[in-house]
Design a protein around this motif. Structure first.
Motif, mmCIF file in Angstrom:
data_model
loop_
_atom_site.group_PDB
_atom_site.id
_atom_site.type_symbol
_atom_site.label_atom_id
_atom_site.label_comp_id
_atom_site.label_asym_id
_atom_site.label_seq_id
_atom_site.Cartn_x
_atom_site.Cartn_y
_atom_site.Cartn_z
ATOM 1 N N LEU A 161 -4.437 79.978 -5.675
ATOM 2 C CA LEU A 161 -3.832 78.762 -5.137
ATOM 3 C C LEU A 161 -4.832 77.617 -5.108
ATOM 4 O O LEU A 161 -4.501 76.478 -5.418
ATOM 5 C CB LEU A 161 -3.309 79.020 -3.722
ATOM 6 C CG LEU A 161 -2.049 79.859 -3.625
ATOM 7 C CD1 LEU A 161 -1.627 79.990 -2.176
ATOM 8 C CD2 LEU A 161 -0.927 79.229 -4.430
ATOM 9 N N ALA A 162 -6.092 77.944 -4.740
ATOM 10 C CA ALA A 162 -7.098 76.903 -4.618
ATOM 11 C C ALA A 162 -7.396 76.254 -5.962
ATOM 12 O O ALA A 162 -7.777 75.087 -6.028
ATOM 13 C CB ALA A 162 -8.371 77.465 -4.005
ATOM 14 N N GLU A 212 -5.637 83.535 -2.601
ATOM 15 C CA GLU A 212 -6.190 82.260 -2.140
ATOM 16 C C GLU A 212 -6.937 81.554 -3.258
ATOM 17 O O GLU A 212 -6.829 80.355 -3.431
ATOM 18 C CB GLU A 212 -7.145 82.493 -0.968
ATOM 19 C CG GLU A 212 -6.441 82.940 0.284
ATOM 20 C CD GLU A 212 -7.296 82.722 1.523
ATOM 21 O OE1 GLU A 212 -8.399 82.149 1.399
ATOM 22 O OE2 GLU A 212 -6.840 83.116 2.605
ATOM 23 N N GLU A 256 -5.235 75.480 -8.071
ATOM 24 C CA GLU A 256 -4.061 74.645 -8.347
ATOM 25 C C GLU A 256 -3.658 74.664 -9.812
ATOM 26 O O GLU A 256 -3.622 73.627 -10.476
ATOM 27 C CB GLU A 256 -4.310 73.215 -7.851
ATOM 28 C CG GLU A 256 -4.559 73.209 -6.348
ATOM 29 C CD GLU A 256 -4.744 71.811 -5.780
ATOM 30 O OE1 GLU A 256 -5.556 71.056 -6.364
ATOM 31 O OE2 GLU A 256 -4.093 71.497 -4.778
#
Lengths: 327, 302
Positions: B102-103, B99, B105
């Protein structure tokens, strides 16, 4: 099933189902990236930012579903094993199945193979162990739970030695991955579907056996006297429990404790009627593992803990409390 | 007559009108492409702005390649250079918080093939993130990785001279100790269990440059586990230990009681901070120079 039975069994199952849905909702809404409730709702209704959609739909949802199904598999397998062996210490791994699976998985890891190969190899190892234990316990003489249990325990010890040997000789950079597998870790779970399918099918299949299982729990002699064909029954139960455990271990490694403690906890609260305990163990195991995995992901985030640590941390006090309270 | 005179001014105006289009075509560049260490072609549409590093060594390499400011996430123990300590963490190298990755980016994730969990790296790729799979086992790998990171981050003007400097320095060390008498060396990377390295390991290669002969170079495993008796029977001329920290040479103490050993008699017991020689980064030069100096001293004590 009689009407009275149904009325007695339905409420606890509905309560457990509700708790299961709540735990899933919790698992999907909590993570190391905080998602505000408004945003969360947007994703649920089909909107939301791309990042939040990926986090919830691609990462959290499959993982929570896999955790629920794995926990359920272990819960049911544990309940079946305890009935089959008439031993409160029995758990899904007591007959050495997880050891065989671990040797399979670690071998695949040693050769640097990918996730699919590790899962396949773990499943094969589990099956080898099942055939080995059952074949040896059957032997030339009669077949008794004690004999089966002893064979299983000794085979498990043998696998344990092989595992230690492999760990001692593995390249040090591979050891953490192997340890995580041995402790059980939902990060290995890719698709929840195999586990979910097997769990649902097994629960439906075992439902009609509930009454016979109740009789079997009192001992093979009584069961035979009451008209249960003991041998085919035991074989079926053992085969089903092994398959469930193998699928669970293949999904997420050797997660301990769930299979041992969840059926006992439920028996302390609900009584020992297998028709109720089996579906309740499926739900209870699922709830415990989903909650544990959510904590494992978030407790020390961004550090990730293996879920096996948390299952015991949550399960031990709960179990001890229930045991202490019961007379 | 009848000619239309094309004035220079007009040519200039026409040229200027075209200029933006031409230069636009230039800067909209082809994608930057490199081969990673799985020999796969990795192409980014433009140099990465946000990079995530999945090991302390890779973080160091990114900083050395001039891409340090673009690192938006890294793993625990990324402690060098100083600026790396302030980068947000996204887990440890053996369990990544997906997570958190992904956060952030990222445009690029640089990974460590033998250290990061393969299944998590594959998952990142499935989620559409570009992953550079890296493994540095030799001096050439270090230089080559610097060059490739420079290309991926658009900082080639920093990375290339760094890589060139690293290669020259290694070549200089090699030339300097090419004819040095071999020193029989025991290199201890861990104390309990007692562990060393074989000749495949970068440490042993570094020692070879300094003219040291690793007494366990022939063992089949990269980091073999040993017992003390075996070391005693091999009677090394010098012992080098790593330690739990940057100035903790306590692992040398247990050796001092074996007064019969050549290494102990001649006091050729040395400590080299683990981070200066165990990470495949340009800092390796520092550790190597230290190691070479120690080996030189061991020769003088013959």
């Amino acid at each position: 099933m009689y009407r009275g039975d149904l009325q007695r069994m339905l409420p606890p199952l509905i309560v457990l189902l509700g708790m299961g849905l709540l735990s899933l909702a919790l698992a999907v809404s909590i993570g190391s990236v905080p998602i505000p409730p408004g945003e969360f709702w947007a994703v649920v209704t089909g909107g939301g930012s791309e990042l939040h959609r990926t986090l919830i739909i691609e990462l959290r949802l499959p993982r929570a579903a896999a955790a629920f199904a794995t926990g359920g598999l272990l819960g049911v397998a544990g309940a079946l094993m305890q009935v089959l062996l008439r031993n409160p210490l029995a758990d899904p791994y007591v007959l050495g199945l997880s050891g065989g699976a671990a040797v399979g998985a670690l071998t695949a890891m040693l050769f640097g193979l990918g996730v699919t190969a590790v899962s396949g190899s773990a499943f094969a190892g589990a099956m080898v162990s099942v055939v080995l234990v059952f074949g040896l316990a059957h032997g030339t003489g009669s077949w008794t739970p004690t004999r089966l249990l002893l064979t299983g325990v000794v085979v498990a010890a043998g696998w344990g030695a092989v595992i230690t040997f492999m760990l001692a000789l593995s390249p040090s950079e591979q050891i953490p991955g192997m340890l995580y597998w041995l402790m059980g870790d939902m990060a290995y779970a890719r698709s929840p579907w195999p586990a979910v399918t097997v769990l649902v099918v097994a629960c439906v299949l075992m439902l009609p056996f509930g009454r016979s299982l109740n009789v079997l729990a009192r001992g093979p002699l009584q069961a035979a006297a009451l008209g249960v064909s003991v041998r085919p029954m035991t074989w079926t139960v053992y085969a089903v429990a092994s398959l469930l455990t193998a699928v669970a271990v293949t999904t997420a490694g050797a997660i301990g404790f769930v299979g041992l403690v969840v059926p006992h906890m439920l028996r302390l609260v609900l009584g020992n009627d297998q028709r109720l305990i089996l579906p309740a163990s499926a739900l209870g195991g699922g709830i415990l593992l989903v909650l544990s995995d959510t904590l494992a992901r978030t407790l020390l985030a961004p550090e990730q803990l293996p879920v096996g640590v948390i299952t015991a941390m949550l399960g031990v006090p709960t179990f001890l409390y229930l045991l202490y309270r019961s007379r | 007559m009848g000619y239309k005179i094309i004035s220079p001014a007009r040519v200039l105006i026409v040229a200027l009108l075209w200029l933006p289009i031409v230069s636009l075509a230039d800067s909209s560049t082809e994608p930057v492409c490199v081969h990673d260490d799985l020999m796969r072609l990795l192409c980014l549409d433009e140099p990465a702005e946000k990079i995530i590093s999945l090991s302390p060594g890779l973080t160091e390499l990114l900083f050395a390649a001039g891409a340090g400011e673009r690192v938006v996430g890294t793993t625990s123990y990324s402690d060098y250079p100083e600026a790396a300590k302030d980068i947000p963490r996204i887990g440890s190298h053996n369990r990544i918080d997906m997570e958190a990755v992904l956060a952030a980016e990222p445009d690029l994730v640089v990974a460590w093939i033998s250290g990061n969990p393969t299944e998590q790296l594959r998952r990142l790729e499935e989620l559409g993130i570009d992953v550079f799979w890296g493994e540095q086992r030799s001096f050439e790998d270090v230089a080559h990785t610097l060059e490739r990171f420079g290309r991926l981050a658009g900082s080639e003007d920093i990375a290339h001279p760094k890589a060139a400097h690293f290669k020259t320095e290694i070549a200089a060390l090699k030339a300097r100790y090419a004819d040095a008498a071999p020193v029989r060396l025991f290199y201890q990377i861990w104390d309990d269990p007692l562990m060393t390295v074989n000749d495949e390991h970068l440490i042993s290669r570094a020692a070879a440059v300094c003219g040291a002969k690793n007494i366990y170079g022939d063992l089949p495993r990269l980091t073999p586990r040993l017992d003390v008796e075996s070391v005693l029977s091999k009677d090394p001329e010098a012992i080098v230990v790593a330690g739990m920290g940057e100035d903790d040479d306590s692992w040398l103490d247990p050796w001092r009681r074996f007064e019969g050993m050549t290494a102990v008699k001649r006091n050729n017991l040395y400590f080299i901070p683990p981070s200066s020689i165990q990470r495949a980064t340009p800092r390796l030069l520092e550790g190597m120079k230290r190691l070479c100096a120690h080996m030189e001293q061991a020769r003088e004590r013959r």
